[in-house]
Write a protein that holds these residues in place. Structure first.
Motif, PDB file in Angstrom:
ATOM      1  N   ARG A   1       0.830  -1.208   0.000  1.00 48.33           N
ATOM      2  CA  ARG A   1       0.000   0.000   0.000  1.00 48.33           C
ATOM      3  C   ARG A   1       0.865   1.259   0.000  1.00 48.33           C
ATOM      4  NH1 ARG A   1      -3.446  -3.081  -2.113  1.00 48.33           N
ATOM      5  NH2 ARG A   1      -5.234  -3.809  -0.885  1.00 48.33           N
TER       6      ARG A   1
ATOM      7  N   PRO B   1      -6.778  -5.557  -5.030  1.00 48.60           N
ATOM      8  CA  PRO B   1      -7.616  -5.989  -3.909  1.00 48.60           C
ATOM      9  C   PRO B   1      -7.009  -7.183  -3.181  1.00 48.60           C
ATOM     10  CG  PRO B   1      -8.934  -5.666  -5.897  1.00 48.60           C
ATOM     11  CD  PRO B   1      -7.496  -5.605  -6.313  1.00 48.60           C
TER      12      PRO B   1
ATOM     13  N   ASP C   1      -8.760  -5.388   1.992  1.00 48.44           N
ATOM     14  CA  ASP C   1     -10.082  -5.022   1.496  1.00 48.44           C
ATOM     15  C   ASP C   1     -11.172  -5.898   2.102  1.00 48.44           C
ATOM     16  OD1 ASP C   1      -9.482  -3.037  -0.879  1.00 48.44           O
ATOM     17  OD2 ASP C   1      -8.012  -4.643  -0.994  1.00 48.44           O
ATOM     18  N   ASP C   2     -10.777  -7.061   2.583  1.00 45.79           N
ATOM     19  CA  ASP C   2     -11.717  -7.947   3.259  1.00 45.79           C
ATOM     20  C   ASP C   2     -10.917  -8.892   4.145  1.00 45.79           C
ATOM     21  OD1 ASP C   2     -14.073  -9.101   4.072  1.00 45.79           O
ATOM     22  OD2 ASP C   2     -14.674  -9.801   2.082  1.00 45.79           O
TER      23      ASP C   2
ATOM     24  N   LEU D   1     -15.389  -8.338  -4.169  1.00 45.10           N
ATOM     25  CA  LEU D   1     -14.246  -7.433  -4.291  1.00 45.10           C
ATOM     26  C   LEU D   1     -14.063  -6.975  -5.736  1.00 45.10           C
ATOM     27  CD1 LEU D   1     -11.451  -8.911  -1.980  1.00 45.10           C
ATOM     28  CD2 LEU D   1     -12.787  -6.836  -1.655  1.00 45.10           C
TER      29      LEU D   1
ATOM     30  N   THR E   1     -14.299  -3.116  -6.878  1.00 43.61           N
ATOM     31  CA  THR E   1     -13.166  -2.479  -7.568  1.00 43.61           C
ATOM     32  C   THR E   1     -13.606  -1.845  -8.883  1.00 43.61           C
ATOM     33  OG1 THR E   1     -11.655  -4.104  -6.596  1.00 43.61           O
ATOM     34  CG2 THR E   1     -10.853  -2.873  -8.496  1.00 43.61           C
TER      35      THR E   1
END
Length: 225
Positions: A67, A74, A96-97, A115, A119
Motif C-alpha cells: 500500500r 484488492p 479489502d476484506d 471485491l 473495484t
C-alpha cells in the motif's frame, strides 16, 4: 480472473485452489512473503488472498508495504485470529476484506466476486456489454436474453475483456488471465479462443488493434446466424 494465493499450509492451499477453480479462477500459490513479492511483480493479478502468518514474516507487513508503494490490487486476508482487534488491524493495514479460518469455500468465492464488483464500481451481479450479459457467479452468457454456450476459456476470455471496460489488453495480459504458471499453452491458443468468440457472438465482438492488443467491440447481428 487470476488470483495470487499466499498460503504456506499445503492442505489449505489445495482446498482453496480446488474451490476457486470451480468458479474458473486461475490460482497461483506461493508459501512465503518473498515468493509473493516476486510473483506480484512478474504477473498482473486481479486479486490476492493473503495469509496473516507466513514462515518468513507477517502477511500484514507485506500488505502495508504494498500500500505504501501504491499497489492497489484488492487483497483478502486470511487469519486464524478471531479477535475483533486483529480484524480491525488488518483492515486498517490495507486489507479489502478479512476471513477467519476455518471458512467455507463458497463464502471465499463470494467475497472475491464482491471485491471484483467493488473495484469496478459495479452495483449488480451481471456484467453487461451492449446486448451481451455475463454472470460471473454461474458463468452463464446471454445475448439478447438467449443463452450462448461457451467453453471454459472462452468464458474466461470474455470476462477479462468485459472487466477491462474498453481498455486494450495485450496478448500477454489475456494469457495471464486464462492460464496458470504450470499450464502448457500452444502458440495459437489465444487466437483460437478469439475466433470462437467471434463465431458465437459476432465478428465485431473483439476488436484487434494491430501490434497493441484487443478490446471488446460491437456485438453484430451475425451472432444469431
Amino acid at each position: 480472473m487470476r488470483v495470487l494465493l499466499v498460503e504456506d499450509d499445503a492442505a489449505v492451499a489445495a482446498g482453496i485452489e480446488a474451490g476457486l477453480g470451480l468458479s474458473e479462477f486461475i490460482v497461483d500459490t506461493v508459501g512465503t512473503l518473498a515468493a509473493a513479492r516476486a510473483a506480484r511483480q512478474a504477473i498482473g493479478y486481479d486479486l490476492v488472498v493473503l495469509d496473516r502468518r507466513l514462515p518468513d514474516g507477517e502477511g500484514l507487513a507485506l500488505l502495508q508495504a504494498w500500500r505504501r508503494e501504491g499497489v492497489a490490487i484488492p487483497v483478502l486476508m486470511l487469519t486464524a485470529r478471531d479477535a475483533v482487534a486483529s480484524r480491525v488491524e488488518g483492515l486498517q493495514g490495507g486489507a479489502d476484506d478479512y476471513l477467519v479460518k476455518p471458512f467455507d469455500l463458497d463464502e471465499l468465492t463470494a467475497r472475491l466476486q464482491a471485491l471484483l464488483r467493488r473495484t469496478a464500481g459495479q452495483a449488480g451481479r451481471l456484467l453487461h456489454h451492449g446486448r451481451l450479459a455475463f454472470d460471473p457467479v454461474d458463468r452463464s452468457v446471454m445475448l439478447d436474453g438467449v443463452p450462448v454456450a461457451l467453453i471454459r476459456r472462452e468464458r474466461m476470455l470474455l470476462e477479462a475483456l468485459i472487466r477491462a471496460r474498453g481498455r486494450l489488453l495485450s496478448a500477454d495480459q489475456l494469457k495471464d488471465r486464462l492460464y496458470g504458471i504450470d499450464d502448457e499453452v500452444e502458440s495459437n491458443a489465444l487466437n483460437v479462443h478469439i475466433y470462437q468468440l467471434r463465431r458465437k457472438l459476432g465478428r465485431g465482438v473483439i476488436e484487434t488493434v494491430r501490434g497493441v492488443g484487443y478490446r471488446l467491440g460491437s456485438v453484430d447481428e451475425a451472432a444469431h446466424a
